[in-house]
Write an enzyme that holds these catalytic residues in place. Structure first.
Site, short mmCIF file in Angstrom:
data_model
loop_
_atom_site.label_atom_id
_atom_site.label_comp_id
_atom_site.label_asym_id
_atom_site.label_seq_id
_atom_site.Cartn_x
_atom_site.Cartn_y
_atom_site.Cartn_z
N SER A 151 7.93 7.74 -17.92
CA SER A 151 6.80 8.42 -17.28
C SER A 151 7.41 9.34 -16.21
CB SER A 151 5.82 7.41 -16.66
OG SER A 151 6.49 6.48 -15.85
N HIS A 199 10.46 5.51 -14.60
CA HIS A 199 9.54 6.45 -13.96
C HIS A 199 10.41 7.48 -13.26
CE1 HIS A 199 5.70 7.68 -12.24
NE2 HIS A 199 6.26 7.72 -11.05
N GLU A 220 6.84 11.58 -12.54
CA GLU A 220 6.04 11.81 -11.34
C GLU A 220 6.15 13.27 -10.89
OE1 GLU A 220 5.93 8.74 -8.33
OE2 GLU A 220 6.23 10.29 -6.80
N ALA A 240 1.40 13.44 -0.72
CA ALA A 240 2.81 13.19 -0.39
C ALA A 240 3.57 14.52 -0.33
CB ALA A 240 3.44 12.28 -1.43
N ARG A 279 -0.83 2.02 -0.32
CA ARG A 279 -1.30 2.02 1.06
C ARG A 279 -1.21 3.43 1.67
NH1 ARG A 279 -1.65 -1.49 5.33
NH2 ARG A 279 -1.03 -3.23 4.02
N GLY A 280 -0.05 4.09 1.54
CA GLY A 280 0.18 5.38 2.21
C GLY A 280 0.71 5.15 3.61
N ASP A 281 1.01 6.24 4.28
CA ASP A 281 1.66 6.12 5.60
C ASP A 281 0.86 6.74 6.74
OD1 ASP A 281 4.12 4.76 4.93
OD2 ASP A 281 4.64 6.56 3.80
N TYR A 340 9.86 -2.19 -4.06
CA TYR A 340 11.00 -1.65 -3.31
C TYR A 340 12.25 -2.52 -3.52
CZ TYR A 340 7.07 0.80 -1.29
OH TYR A 340 5.93 1.57 -1.15
N THR A 344 1.13 12.71 -7.35
CA THR A 344 1.09 12.07 -6.03
C THR A 344 -0.14 12.51 -5.24
OG1 THR A 344 2.43 13.80 -5.04
CG2 THR A 344 3.61 11.88 -5.91
N TYR A 345 -0.42 11.73 -4.20
CA TYR A 345 -1.61 11.96 -3.37
C TYR A 345 -1.16 12.21 -1.94
CZ TYR A 345 -6.42 11.13 -1.75
OH TYR A 345 -7.69 11.24 -1.21
N LYS A 385 -0.30 -8.06 -4.96
CA LYS A 385 -0.85 -6.84 -5.56
C LYS A 385 -1.03 -7.03 -7.07
CE LYS A 385 2.31 -3.88 -3.65
NZ LYS A 385 2.87 -2.63 -3.10
N HIS A 422 11.19 -2.42 1.60
CA HIS A 422 10.41 -1.38 2.29
C HIS A 422 10.90 -1.34 3.73
CE1 HIS A 422 7.04 0.60 4.30
NE2 HIS A 422 6.66 1.04 3.13
N PHE A 455 16.41 11.72 1.82
CA PHE A 455 15.27 10.95 1.30
C PHE A 455 15.58 9.45 1.36
CE2 PHE A 455 13.43 14.04 -2.15
CZ PHE A 455 12.61 14.62 -1.21
C1 FAD Z 1 6.05 4.61 -6.90
C2 FAD Z 1 5.62 5.09 -5.54
C3 FAD Z 1 4.67 6.10 -5.43
C4 FAD Z 1 4.24 6.55 -4.17
N1 FAD Z 1 3.31 7.55 -4.11
C5 FAD Z 1 2.85 7.97 -2.91
C6 FAD Z 1 1.85 9.00 -2.82
O1 FAD Z 1 1.39 9.53 -3.83
N2 FAD Z 1 1.40 9.36 -1.58
C7 FAD Z 1 1.89 8.78 -0.43
O2 FAD Z 1 1.45 9.15 0.66
N3 FAD Z 1 2.85 7.80 -0.48
C8 FAD Z 1 3.33 7.39 -1.69
N4 FAD Z 1 4.29 6.40 -1.74
C9 FAD Z 1 4.80 5.82 -0.50
C10 FAD Z 1 3.95 4.61 -0.01
O3 FAD Z 1 2.65 5.05 0.34
C11 FAD Z 1 4.66 4.00 1.21
O4 FAD Z 1 5.87 3.42 0.82
C12 FAD Z 1 3.81 3.03 2.04
O5 FAD Z 1 4.49 2.82 3.29
C13 FAD Z 1 3.64 1.64 1.43
O6 FAD Z 1 2.76 1.71 0.39
P1 FAD Z 1 2.53 0.41 -0.54
O7 FAD Z 1 1.41 0.73 -1.44
O8 FAD Z 1 3.80 -0.04 -1.14
O9 FAD Z 1 2.04 -0.64 0.58
P2 FAD Z 1 2.17 -2.19 0.73
O10 FAD Z 1 2.19 -2.87 -0.58
O11 FAD Z 1 1.12 -2.57 1.69
O12 FAD Z 1 3.57 -2.33 1.44
C14 FAD Z 1 4.81 -2.50 0.75
C15 FAD Z 1 5.72 -3.38 1.56
O13 FAD Z 1 5.97 -2.84 2.85
C16 FAD Z 1 5.44 -3.67 3.86
N5 FAD Z 1 4.76 -2.82 4.81
C17 FAD Z 1 4.13 -1.64 4.54
N6 FAD Z 1 3.63 -1.13 5.68
C18 FAD Z 1 3.95 -2.01 6.66
C19 FAD Z 1 3.75 -2.05 8.04
N7 FAD Z 1 3.09 -1.08 8.67
N8 FAD Z 1 4.25 -3.10 8.73
C20 FAD Z 1 4.91 -4.09 8.11
N9 FAD Z 1 5.16 -4.11 6.78
C21 FAD Z 1 4.68 -3.09 6.10
C22 FAD Z 1 4.49 -4.62 3.17
O14 FAD Z 1 4.40 -5.84 3.81
C23 FAD Z 1 5.13 -4.74 1.80
O15 FAD Z 1 6.16 -5.68 1.82
C24 FAD Z 1 4.77 5.95 -2.99
C25 FAD Z 1 5.75 4.96 -3.09
C26 FAD Z 1 6.19 4.53 -4.34
C27 FAD Z 1 7.25 3.48 -4.44
#
Ligand code: FAD
Length: 289
Positions: A7, A260, A9, A43, A99-101, A139, A40-41, A159, A143, A210
């Site tokens: 796939s 991916h 991205e 990003a 989740r996003g950042d 990760y 992506t959304y 999840k 992460h 990165f």
């Molecule tokens: C395949 C992939 C696609 C992505 N696509 C996008 C995108 O389109 N747009 C975008 O904006 N970002 C994208 N991201 C980045 C992602 O949004 C960030 O990595 C975000 O910080 C965590 O998202 P998550 O869904 O993994 O969150 P979670 O599953 O909530 O977090 C993942 C891990 O990090 C820990 N964690 C996360 N945040 C915190 C915190 N604040 N404090 C403590 N622990 C924390 C959690 O406990 C967990 O262990 C992508 C990442 C990947 C790997």
């Protein structure tokens, strides 16, 4: 042994030139029989509205299924559910739920209305809208904000238990790290496929930067391979393809079957990879392990 699935991205283009490159790359990737293209959304500096428009247009124009990334941080439940509903109505059945950042925007969003607090809760909300096929992030190198690797894995299990179909990994560069991560995931009862996120190394300095932001480990062997030729475009192109082919072969040897590819909107040639295992046809995603 099943054939590998790929796939790709992409991120929504921001300029006219970027748009031309995006669609040229999509056209060429369609010839590679991809399992899906993910978009992506918000990003890499793109606006969320650009993502929505690109996803809707791609869903109409592409033969390949589209997976739309969605991040809930910075939006209320109503706002993000409205986007998911638009995607459902556009025929998009696949979501990468994240989740996003956008932490500062999250505070503002919580003043506007109720917000999702976790990815599992987000997944439940998405599944109420439509029986989406859902991918989540994982990760292998951890992460950057996770308290420890065990907590990271337990968060991943939650999840998947909430209804996600697979985990797509952050990019990493050591096939042994993938094997270790997948084995540790298996040990806590994760059975869903762990898709290997692969970032082709075209610009070594950019990739290193990165990697630092994402917490991805860059092995010394890669630094030795790429650092001396980082400014030589031709040498980089050759080495990049060689490293990509070899890395995918190593992952296939570790029983990884879904890759991916983080394209950064550039063509990536994987047809030449792993010819020993690959036939011309690529297995449908549903049949891949
Ligand atoms: C395949 C992939 C696609 C992505 N696509 C996008 C995108 O389109 N747009 C975008 O904006 N970002 C994208 N991201 C980045 C992602 O949004 C960030 O990595 C975000 O910080 C965590 O998202 P998550 O869904 O993994 O969150 P979670 O599953 O909530 O977090 C993942 C891990 O990090 C820990 N964690 C996360 N945040 C915190 C915190 N604040 N404090 C403590 N622990 C924390 C959690 O406990 C967990 O262990 C992508 C990442 C990947 C790997």
């Amino acid at each position: 042994m099943t054939n590998p699935v790929f796939s790709y991205e992409l991120f929504p283009p921001r300029t006219q030139l970027g748009e031309r490159r995006f669609w040229r790359t999509v056209g060429r990737l369609e010839a590679q029989e991809a399992a899906f293209f993910s978009i992506t959304y918000g990003a890499l500096g793109s606006a969320q509205s650009q993502s929505v428009e690109t996803v809707e247009f791609a869903a109409k124009e592409c033969e390949t299924p589209i997976a739309a990334h969605l991040t809930f941080e910075g939006s209320t439940k109503d706002e993000i559910n409205a986007v998911a509903t638009r995607y459902r109505d556009a025929g998009v059945d696949r979501i990468v739920a994240l989740r996003g950042d956008a932490r500062e925007e999250s505070e503002l969003a919580s003043k506007r209305g109720e917000c999702y607090k976790s990815v599992p809760e987000f997944i439940s909300g998405l599944l109420e809208i439509h029986p989406f096929d859902i991918s989540v992030a994982c990760y292998p190198d951890g992460h950057p904000k996770a308290s420890n690797p065990k907590a990271d894995l337990l968060a991943l299990k939650e999840k998947l238990d909430a209804g996600a179909n697979r985990a797509i990994s952050q990019f990493f560069f050591d096939a042994d790290d993938y094997q270790r991560f997948r084995d540790q995931a298996g040990a806590i009862g994760i059975t869903a496929p762990i898709v290997a996120g692969v970032l082709p190394i075209r610009d070594f300095n950019k990739v290193a930067s990165f990697a630092e932001k994402c917490g991805t480990r860059v092995p010394q062997s890669l630094i030795d391979m790429f650092a001396p030729i980082a400014d030589d475009r031709d040498a980089m192109a050759k080495m990049s393809q060689h490293q990509l082919d070899a890395f995918i072969d190593r992952l296939i040897d570790k029983d990884c079957r879904h890759f991916h590819i983080y394209t950064l909107n550039q063509m990536v040639n994987v047809k030449r990879c792993s010819q020993k295992q690959m036939s011309n046809s690529v297995m449908p995603l549903e049949l891949s392990a």
